[in-house]
Design an enzyme around this catalytic site. Structure first.
Site, PDB file in Angstrom:
ATOM      1  N   LYS A  14      65.524  46.886  56.760  1.00 59.83           N
ATOM      2  CA  LYS A  14      66.659  47.672  57.318  1.00 59.83           C
ATOM      3  C   LYS A  14      67.500  46.454  57.884  1.00 59.83           C
ATOM      4  CE  LYS A  14      63.848  51.338  58.624  1.00 59.83           C
ATOM      5  NZ  LYS A  14      63.013  51.930  59.987  1.00 59.83           N
ATOM      6  N   LYS A  45      51.753  42.457  66.215  1.00 59.25           N
ATOM      7  CA  LYS A  45      53.210  42.087  65.935  1.00 59.25           C
ATOM      8  C   LYS A  45      53.734  41.117  66.895  1.00 59.25           C
ATOM      9  CE  LYS A  45      53.935  46.958  64.337  1.00 59.25           C
ATOM     10  NZ  LYS A  45      54.719  46.954  63.081  1.00 59.25           N
ATOM     11  N   HIS A  92      47.665  51.499  54.273  1.00 59.44           N
ATOM     12  CA  HIS A  92      48.603  51.047  54.752  1.00 59.44           C
ATOM     13  C   HIS A  92      48.102  49.970  55.884  1.00 59.44           C
ATOM     14  CE1 HIS A  92      52.106  53.743  54.145  1.00 59.44           C
ATOM     15  NE2 HIS A  92      51.119  54.352  53.790  1.00 59.44           N
ATOM     16  N   THR A 103      58.793  47.650  57.451  1.00 59.93           N
ATOM     17  CA  THR A 103      60.068  48.340  56.645  1.00 59.93           C
ATOM     18  C   THR A 103      61.255  47.779  57.606  1.00 59.93           C
ATOM     19  OG1 THR A 103      59.468  50.299  57.682  1.00 59.93           O
ATOM     20  CG2 THR A 103      59.097  50.046  55.144  1.00 59.93           C
ATOM     21  N   LYS A 116      60.076  47.494  67.161  1.00 61.34           N
ATOM     22  CA  LYS A 116      58.851  48.087  66.428  1.00 61.34           C
ATOM     23  C   LYS A 116      57.813  48.586  67.285  1.00 61.34           C
ATOM     24  CE  LYS A 116      58.765  44.057  64.264  1.00 61.34           C
ATOM     25  NZ  LYS A 116      58.412  44.337  62.981  1.00 61.34           N
ATOM     26  N   ARG A 117      56.961  49.114  66.923  1.00 60.98           N
ATOM     27  CA  ARG A 117      55.774  49.523  67.914  1.00 60.98           C
ATOM     28  C   ARG A 117      55.383  48.298  68.627  1.00 60.98           C
ATOM     29  NH1 ARG A 117      53.726  55.068  68.126  1.00 60.98           N
ATOM     30  NH2 ARG A 117      52.409  54.195  69.446  1.00 60.98           N
TER      31      ARG A 117
HETATM   32  C1  LIG Z   1      61.634  51.376  60.244  1.00 61.42           C
HETATM   33  C2  LIG Z   1      61.088  51.968  61.779  1.00 61.42           C
HETATM   34  C3  LIG Z   1      59.811  51.349  62.186  1.00 61.42           C
HETATM   35  C4  LIG Z   1      59.030  50.300  61.431  1.00 61.42           C
HETATM   36  O1  LIG Z   1      59.345  49.059  61.538  1.00 61.42           O
HETATM   37  P1  LIG Z   1      58.301  47.883  61.557  1.00 61.42           P
HETATM   38  O2  LIG Z   1      59.273  46.571  62.027  1.00 61.42           O
HETATM   39  O3  LIG Z   1      58.152  47.792  60.074  1.00 61.42           O
HETATM   40  O4  LIG Z   1      57.082  47.855  62.166  1.00 61.42           O
HETATM   41  C5  LIG Z   1      59.388  51.932  63.330  1.00 61.42           C
HETATM   42  N1  LIG Z   1      59.998  52.854  64.031  1.00 61.42           N
HETATM   43  C6  LIG Z   1      61.249  53.452  63.465  1.00 61.42           C
HETATM   44  C7  LIG Z   1      62.040  54.117  64.667  1.00 61.42           C
HETATM   45  C8  LIG Z   1      61.772  52.647  62.509  1.00 61.42           C
HETATM   46  O5  LIG Z   1      62.960  53.119  61.884  1.00 61.42           O
END
Ligand SMILES: *Cc1c(COP(=O)(O)O)cnc(C)c1O
Length: 802
Positions: free
Chosen positions: A647, A541, A347, A643, A535-536
């Protein structure tokens, strides 16, 4: 069970009053939620039993997905949708004066994960069940999921998360399937009756792993797979000189999820968690196989085990241990079975995130497993020597144990028949760089599987308004086969469809604005561009790039109040790992900037900055449908896939992104005219790393805009305490800006000007948005799971109930 809402209402009312011993008007929302949850779980169990019976009778190959995280979120709404009874239940409750949405809000998020990796595992389970595939999850039932984030005066404060406080209605405890897991002790060798050298683990301290089974409901297909979550309890006959300490140490194993998704915590407890998970999982997988079969050499024909990142990689030596010590096999047969059973997903390419364990910790805690890893290492190095005689250097780099460290990724590659990355660019970087030596040695193992998300949660459930519009426009086949979304191409320039889409977006923005008002007390403008980064929080990032850009816009507006920009609402959501000092500084910076900017009457029509506390799955479901702009701005080469980007795309937001991770494939699918790309490419970044040539100081001195915002970090402009943001200032100038924030700054400003100009042309904007939705079917995890099933797992769909 209930064929219409009258049946449902009757059953619900009776059950509710019986369970709580009070008349309906006196019951609480929580009583109602629990009653409904219990009814639905029982409803599910009929199909659960059928599915398991089918698997047993058909003796079909099963896939087990081992993951230290499953970020499930709430389950009530999704289960009702997948069972096809959402409308019946909703209407029935409505007759009783109960709003289903309110009951859904009662459920705690099952937050057993940090971010993308854990959410991927959850999306995969949904797709496996929905595609009628025999695939199950195995994970840990943490008593406390990821911490709850509070913001106090701009700082993150962490509270223990309490998802189990009121119980978890979906789970079934199975104490009779308890597995005892050994730690510590020593290994003794002896010669058995046949004259073979055998090993025994003596004086171990045992911990009981008790399984809790959670149903995974497929979409309208009667399939119910299992997610088995393990909880640690004191073993029954474990003698111990200090019982209280033993009990505490035992329960600590499944007490907390480690709140870090990139760094290796380096804690004994973490290694205990990992072994606890795999020991319990492998035992039940093998036992289940042996109830139907007797020849362990045929295990790989009936069982495939997937390792999600390196955390569960001890499953490889654990299966060896079982085969060697308990089933008395010889090494070669056991290794043959193991290397045909395991597959592994990488990953990350961040080197600080590649897990290693010091031998001095590993060996005493897991003495028998260590001796097996040692043997695997010796044989692997011997094999390498055959291919690369005298190439000491190469073999040392590939060894599983070297310099007093056990290298988990190397063990995973050596013991698996398949190694995959999670997006095309990521898999290429693995092959060309990070894992190049392994790729040279066994190229056939390497492959790529671009991540996906379940469109059933992230579109159908999170955005029912959009889902309905799509169904009205192109029919409902897209729910079963998301590539049917491409039919929306025909409507991308259709003005009435564009207007309907704009209406849906408005509704979702209003809902989010309502939440923002409730939580933050800030009124946001629905007509502004909702520009979202959730995101985290991590340096790679680059939330910092986003904040610096906002600071730049603010300066610009202050200089020239007539500066022509559309109103924007910048929305952030992010948890920082509690020990990640720098990330926490960025959270504080976002708050300091927003405090000043949101309070400034001169810009209040133009810029609002919102930080949504405690970002998690249920909040995410409200955010994605309301976004106009999706910020995917990681330093190129650093984000393996992402991911969140998918979304957003599926809900029609436009991506502002670097050529990184799955953004590249979003660009390929959506078309370059339907995405906003900026910044360095991965090749350029990697060239800078290897050859040098970047000086952030030059950008600071040459670009007035950069000079101003960087100075504002330390001149008290946003913070009374001038030293507050010094670490950020230093990272940019003293440490030469490792993530190229200043390097990409100008092109980021430019691309946002383009976003602004495009938003001013609604026809163009909505066309782009529709093209994104139309091309998002590829990013359904159904596609990803089909690829894993066909190319790695070799498992088949079944259709016994149709
Ligand atoms: C999809 C998702 C992530 C991943 O987000 P990235 O932008 O790909 O880092 C992290 N936390 C939650 C709650 C998510 O639904």
């Amino acid at each position: 069970m209930f064929s219409d809402k009258t049946d449902f209402k009757e059953a619900f009312l009776k059950r509710l009053e019986m369970s709580y011993g009070k008349p309906f008007p006196h019951t609480t929302k929580r009583d109602q939620f629990h009653t409904l949850g219990n009814m639905i779980r029982e409803y599910i169990s009929m199909n659960w039993i059928h599915t398991n019976e089918h698997y047993r009778l058909q003796n079909q190959k099963q896939m087990y997905y081992l993951s230290i995280e499953f970020l499930l979120g709430r389950l009530l709404g999704q289960n009702l949708i997948n069972l096809g009874i959402y409308e019946i239940v909703k209407d029935g409750l409505q007759d009783l004066g109960i709003t289903l949405d309110d009951l859904e809000e009662i459920e705690s998020d099952a937050g057993l994960g940090n971010g993308g990796l854990g959410r991927l595992a959850a999306c995969f389970l949904d797709s496996l069940a929905s595609l009628d595939l025999p695939g199950h999850g195995s994970g840990i039932r943490y008593k406390h999921g990821l911490f709850e984030q509070k913001i106090v005066e701009g700082y993150q404060v962490e509270l223990p998360e309490q998802w189990l406080r009121h119980g978890h209605v979906w789970e079934v405890r199975k104490p009779d399937l308890t597995v005892n897991v050994p730690f510590w002790g020593r290994v003794e060798s002896f010669v058995d009756d046949q004259g073979n050298l055998r090993f025994e683990h003596r004086d171990a301290e045992y911990v009981s792993a008790v399984p809790y089974d959670n149903p995974v409901v497929g979409y309208k297909n009667s399939t119910v797979n299992t997610l088995r979550l393990w909880s640690a309890e004191p073993a029954r006959y474990q003698p111990h000189k200090d019982m209280m300490k033993y009990k505490r140490d035992t329960e600590a194993i499944t007490e907390f999820l480690y709140p870090d998704d990139t760094h290796d915590e380096g804690k004994i407890l973490r290694l205990k968690q990992q072994y606890f998970l795999v020991c319990a999982s492998i035992r039940t997988i093998v036992d289940s196989y042996l109830t139907k079969n007797d020849d362990l050499l045929k295990l790989p024909e009936y069982v495939v085990i997937h390792i999600n990142d390196t955390h569960p990689v001890l499953a490889i030596p654990e299966l060896m241990r079982l085969l060697l010590d308990e089933y008395k096999m010889n090494w070669d047969d056991a290794w043959y079975i193991v290397t045909k059973t395991f597959c592994y997903t990488n990953h990350t390419t961040l080197s600080e995130a590649l897990e290693t364990w010091p031998v001095r910790i590993f060996q005493p805690l897991l003495p028998r497993i260590y001796s097996i890893v040692n043997e695997i290492n010796e044989r692997y190095c011997h094999q390498l020597w055959q291919s690369y005689p005298n190439e000491w250097d190469r073999i040392e780099k590939m060894a599983i144990i070297a310099h007093g460290e056990v290298k988990m990724a190397h063990l995973a590659i050596a013991g698996s028949f398949s190694v995959n990355g999670v997006a095309k660019i990521h898999s290429e970087i693995l092959k060309k760089r990070e894992m190049n030596l392994f790729y040279q040695f066994s190229p056939e193992k390497f492959n790529s599987k671009t991540n996906g998300i379940t469109h059933r949660r992230w579109l159908l459930k999170a955005n029912p308004e959009l889902a309905q519009l799509i169904t009205e426009t192109i029919g409902s086949e897209w729910i079963r086969s998301p590539d049917h979304l491409t039919k929306l191409h025909a409507f991308s320039s259709d003005s009435s469809f564009q207007q309907e889409l704009a209406k849906v977006r408005r509704v979702k923005k209003e809902k989010l604005a309502h939440r923002i008002y409730q939580q933050n007390g800030i009124v946001v403008d629905i007509n502004s561009i909702f520009d979202v980064q959730v995101k985290r929080l991590h340096a790679y990032k680059r939330q910092l790039l986003n904040v610096l850009h906002i600071m730049y816009l603010y300066n610009r507006l202050k200089e020239d109040p007539t500066y022509n920009m559309l109103p924007r609402t910048f929305i952030f959501g992010a948890k920082a790992s509690p020990g990640y000092y720098y990330a926490k500084k960025i959270i504080k910076l976002i708050h300091s900037v927003s405090k000043k900017v949101n309070a400034d009457p001169m810009v209040k029509e133009k810029i609002k900055i919102i930080f949504l506390e405690n970002y998690r799955v249920s909040v995410a479901e409200e955010i994605f449908p309301a976004a106009d702009v999706s910020e995917q701005i990681s330093t190129a080469s650093k984000e393996a896939s992402g991911t969140g980007n998918m979304k957003f795309m599926m809900n029609g937001a436009l991506t502002v992104g670097t050529l990184d991770g799955a953004n590249i494939e979003i660009l390929e699918r959506a078309g370059k005219e339907n995405i906003f790309i900026f910044g360095l490419s991965a090749e350029e970044v990697l060239r800078y790393y290897s050859q040098g040539g970047y000086s952030s100081m030059e950008y600071y001195h040459l670009d007035e805009r950069i000079h101003t915002v960087v100075n504002q970090l330390v001149n008290g402009f946003f913070s009374e305490d001038e030293s507050e943001f010094e670490p950020i200032f230093d990272s940019l100038l003293v440490e030469n800006d490792y993530y190229f924030v200043l390097r990409d700054f100008a092109s980021y400003i430019d691309i946002h000007q383009e976003v602004d100009a495009t938003f001013q042309k609604p026809e163009k904007w909505w066309k782009m948005s529709i093209e994104n939705i139309a091309n998002s079917g590829y990013f359904s995890s159904d596609r990803t799971i089909e690829e894993y099933s066909n190319h790695i797992w070799k498992i088949n769909q079944y259709s016994f109930h149709k």
